[in-house]
Design an enzyme around this catalytic site. Structure first.
Site, PDB file in Angstrom:
ATOM      1  N   MET A  29       0.844  -1.191   0.000  1.00  0.00           N
ATOM      2  CA  MET A  29       0.000   0.000   0.000  1.00  0.00           C
ATOM      3  C   MET A  29       0.887   1.251   0.000  1.00  0.00           C
ATOM      4  O   MET A  29       0.432   2.348   0.326  1.00  0.00           O
ATOM      5  CB  MET A  29      -0.934   0.000   1.207  1.00  0.00           C
ATOM      6  CG  MET A  29      -1.917  -1.177   1.165  1.00  0.00           C
ATOM      7  SD  MET A  29      -3.465  -0.890   2.031  1.00  0.00           S
ATOM      8  CE  MET A  29      -2.885  -0.613   3.690  1.00  0.00           C
ATOM      9  N   GLY A  30       2.167   1.062  -0.350  1.00  0.00           N
ATOM     10  CA  GLY A  30       3.064   2.213  -0.472  1.00  0.00           C
ATOM     11  C   GLY A  30       3.619   2.676   0.860  1.00  0.00           C
ATOM     12  O   GLY A  30       3.561   1.958   1.851  1.00  0.00           O
ATOM     13  N   LEU A  32       6.784   3.001   1.503  1.00  0.00           N
ATOM     14  CA  LEU A  32       7.662   1.844   1.695  1.00  0.00           C
ATOM     15  C   LEU A  32       8.722   2.093   2.767  1.00  0.00           C
ATOM     16  O   LEU A  32       9.311   3.162   2.836  1.00  0.00           O
ATOM     17  CB  LEU A  32       8.355   1.520   0.367  1.00  0.00           C
ATOM     18  CG  LEU A  32       7.409   1.290  -0.816  1.00  0.00           C
ATOM     19  CD1 LEU A  32       8.219   0.991  -2.077  1.00  0.00           C
ATOM     20  CD2 LEU A  32       6.412   0.178  -0.531  1.00  0.00           C
ATOM     21  N   GLY A  35      10.967  -2.931   5.681  1.00  0.00           N
ATOM     22  CA  GLY A  35      10.221  -4.203   5.643  1.00  0.00           C
ATOM     23  C   GLY A  35       9.735  -4.513   4.233  1.00  0.00           C
ATOM     24  O   GLY A  35       9.873  -5.638   3.738  1.00  0.00           O
ATOM     25  N   HIS A  36       9.179  -3.503   3.562  1.00  0.00           N
ATOM     26  CA  HIS A  36       8.727  -3.704   2.173  1.00  0.00           C
ATOM     27  C   HIS A  36       9.928  -4.017   1.267  1.00  0.00           C
ATOM     28  O   HIS A  36       9.852  -4.861   0.388  1.00  0.00           O
ATOM     29  CB  HIS A  36       8.075  -2.435   1.623  1.00  0.00           C
ATOM     30  CG  HIS A  36       6.811  -2.029   2.318  1.00  0.00           C
ATOM     31  ND1 HIS A  36       6.725  -0.916   3.112  1.00  0.00           N
ATOM     32  CD2 HIS A  36       5.582  -2.581   2.310  1.00  0.00           C
ATOM     33  CE1 HIS A  36       5.494  -0.785   3.570  1.00  0.00           C
ATOM     34  NE2 HIS A  36       4.770  -1.786   3.101  1.00  0.00           N
ATOM     35  N   GLY A 148       4.689  -9.960   4.263  1.00  0.00           N
ATOM     36  CA  GLY A 148       5.469  -9.905   5.500  1.00  0.00           C
ATOM     37  C   GLY A 148       4.830 -10.718   6.617  1.00  0.00           C
ATOM     38  O   GLY A 148       3.604 -10.777   6.740  1.00  0.00           O
ATOM     39  N   GLU A 149       5.685 -11.302   7.453  1.00  0.00           N
ATOM     40  CA  GLU A 149       5.191 -12.088   8.597  1.00  0.00           C
ATOM     41  C   GLU A 149       4.644 -11.192   9.706  1.00  0.00           C
ATOM     42  O   GLU A 149       4.008 -11.687  10.627  1.00  0.00           O
ATOM     43  CB  GLU A 149       6.318 -12.968   9.153  1.00  0.00           C
ATOM     44  CG  GLU A 149       6.656 -14.118   8.236  1.00  0.00           C
ATOM     45  CD  GLU A 149       7.667 -15.085   8.841  1.00  0.00           C
ATOM     46  OE1 GLU A 149       8.216 -14.785   9.932  1.00  0.00           O
ATOM     47  OE2 GLU A 149       7.917 -16.125   8.208  1.00  0.00           O
ATOM     48  N   SER A 186       6.431  -0.467  10.434  1.00  0.00           N
ATOM     49  CA  SER A 186       5.069  -0.330   9.926  1.00  0.00           C
ATOM     50  C   SER A 186       4.856   1.106   9.486  1.00  0.00           C
ATOM     51  O   SER A 186       5.387   2.038  10.125  1.00  0.00           O
ATOM     52  CB  SER A 186       4.073  -0.668  11.053  1.00  0.00           C
ATOM     53  OG  SER A 186       2.800  -0.162  10.739  1.00  0.00           O
ATOM     54  N   SER A 187       4.079   1.275   8.432  1.00  0.00           N
ATOM     55  CA  SER A 187       3.791   2.647   7.987  1.00  0.00           C
ATOM     56  C   SER A 187       3.054   3.410   9.082  1.00  0.00           C
ATOM     57  O   SER A 187       3.156   4.638   9.173  1.00  0.00           O
ATOM     58  CB  SER A 187       2.929   2.621   6.719  1.00  0.00           C
ATOM     59  OG  SER A 187       3.605   1.908   5.718  1.00  0.00           O
TER      60      SER A 187
HETATM   61  O1  PAF Z   1      -0.209  -5.775   3.759  1.00  0.00           O
HETATM   62  C1  PAF Z   1      -0.601  -4.848   3.006  1.00  0.00           C
HETATM   63  O2  PAF Z   1       0.064  -3.845   2.793  1.00  0.00           O
HETATM   64  C2  PAF Z   1      -1.978  -4.958   2.366  1.00  0.00           C
HETATM   65  O3  PAF Z   1      -2.887  -5.569   3.200  1.00  0.00           O
HETATM   66  C3  PAF Z   1      -1.946  -5.668   0.982  1.00  0.00           C
HETATM   67  C4  PAF Z   1      -1.492  -7.103   1.103  1.00  0.00           C
HETATM   68  C5  PAF Z   1      -0.996  -4.905   0.051  1.00  0.00           C
HETATM   69  C6  PAF Z   1      -3.339  -5.651   0.358  1.00  0.00           C
HETATM   70  O4  PAF Z   1      -3.824  -4.360   0.200  1.00  0.00           O
END
Ligand code: PAF
Length: 281
Positions: A29-30, A32, A35-36, A148-149, A186-187
């Site tokens: 969901m951007g 970033l 973690g992303h 991610g876990e 986390s964002s």
């Molecule tokens: O984990 C996230 O960021 C969201 O739930 C996902 C998997 C991108 C779905 O919108």
């Protein structure tokens, strides 16, 4: 890196690659963070063609949740992905994803798993996740998909959905990235004030203390959950739950459980933080 905003363009870009590529997708969901980027790195190692998706999915936010204020940082995200040699960024609009409107859209539901833990306090949240992830997998047609876990319940639900609906993709879970004091990245950590940021690592510390007791053989699950909840409350959190569960079924453990997962969710100021930790016995 190509940035594409329509399903048509993504499919065309995907088709040009032919059948010889190993395609991976990293749905996000951007906004970033490391973690992303760890998900992207895993994808790049395993696949020859990496697609990142960036879509703040309104379907997974409740009416009183933070959809409007969810952090958006498209220019920075593009630069980070470009630097990591991502092949395509798919960043669709809401109209592109839900052309018939959100309430008229077909939904995908994974029963039971979606109603527990975070599902109990965020009704409909996981239906929004499974619906958008199904669409993203349909659109990108990957061999591998990376999650991610930190969102262990989400990962478990997506695995179940992929298995039950025979989707031809392998779901890969990637370990949680933590700040040096243990706070899971986390964002939503952006919502914390300086004082709250100092308190925030207690969530992980509390789960880790439970894990130590379980590892040493304790089976006093309810007592451990209750005292951890009280501890969080005393530290300044508004706990949602602390729960010891089977890592796959998310059910309370039985005597035969060799591995367990400890889950916690708690509000701190404007942020709702979640975390989890695995325990082998
Ligand atoms: O984990 C996230 O960021 C969201 O739930 C996902 C998997 C991108 C779905 O919108």
């Amino acid at each position: 890196m190509d940035v594409v905003e329509t399903i048509h363009d993504l499919r065309q870009r995907r088709r040009i690659q032919g059948l010889n590529q190993v395609v991976g997708v990293v749905p996000t969901m951007g906004d970033l963070h490391a973690g992303h980027l760890r998900l992207v790195d895993h994808c790049r190692e395993q696949c020859t063609f990496t697609i990142a998706t960036l879509f703040v999915n309104p379907l997974q936010f409740g009416p009183k949740e933070d959809f409007a204020n969810y952090p958006r940082a498209l220019a920075k995200d593009k630069a980070e992905l470009e630097q990591r040699d991502v092949n395509v960024l798919f960043a669709p609009s809401i109209e592109e994803m839900y052309p018939d409107g959100q309430s008229a859209h077909t939904t995908v539901t994974v029963p039971h798993l979606s109603e527990q833990l975070c599902g109990a306090s965020r009704p409909g949240h996981f239906n929004g996740v499974t619906t958008v992830v199904t669409k993203l997998l349909q659109i990108t047609q990957p061999d591998f998909a990376y999650f991610g876990e930190k969102d262990w319940q989400q990962l478990t639900i997506i695995r179940q959905m992929v298995r039950q609906l025979n989707m031809p993709v392998e779901v890969v879970g990637v370990p949680t990235c933590r700040e040096s004091d243990g706070l899971a990245m986390s964002s939503r950590n952006r919502y914390l004030t300086r004082e709250e940021r100092e308190i925030a690592p207690h969530l992980f510390q509390t789960l880790r203390d439970i894990a130590t007791h379980l590892h040493e053989g304790s089976t006093a699950y309810a007592d451990l959950e209750e005292s951890a909840t009280n501890q969080l409350r005393e530290t300044g959190f508004r706990p949602d739950y602390v729960a010891i569960r089977d890592p796959d079924t998310l059910e309370p453990p039985t005597a035969s459980n060799q591995s367990l997962r400890v889950f916690g969710a708690a509000r701190l100021g404007r942020a709702r933080l979640i975390d989890n930790i695995g325990v082998a016995r």
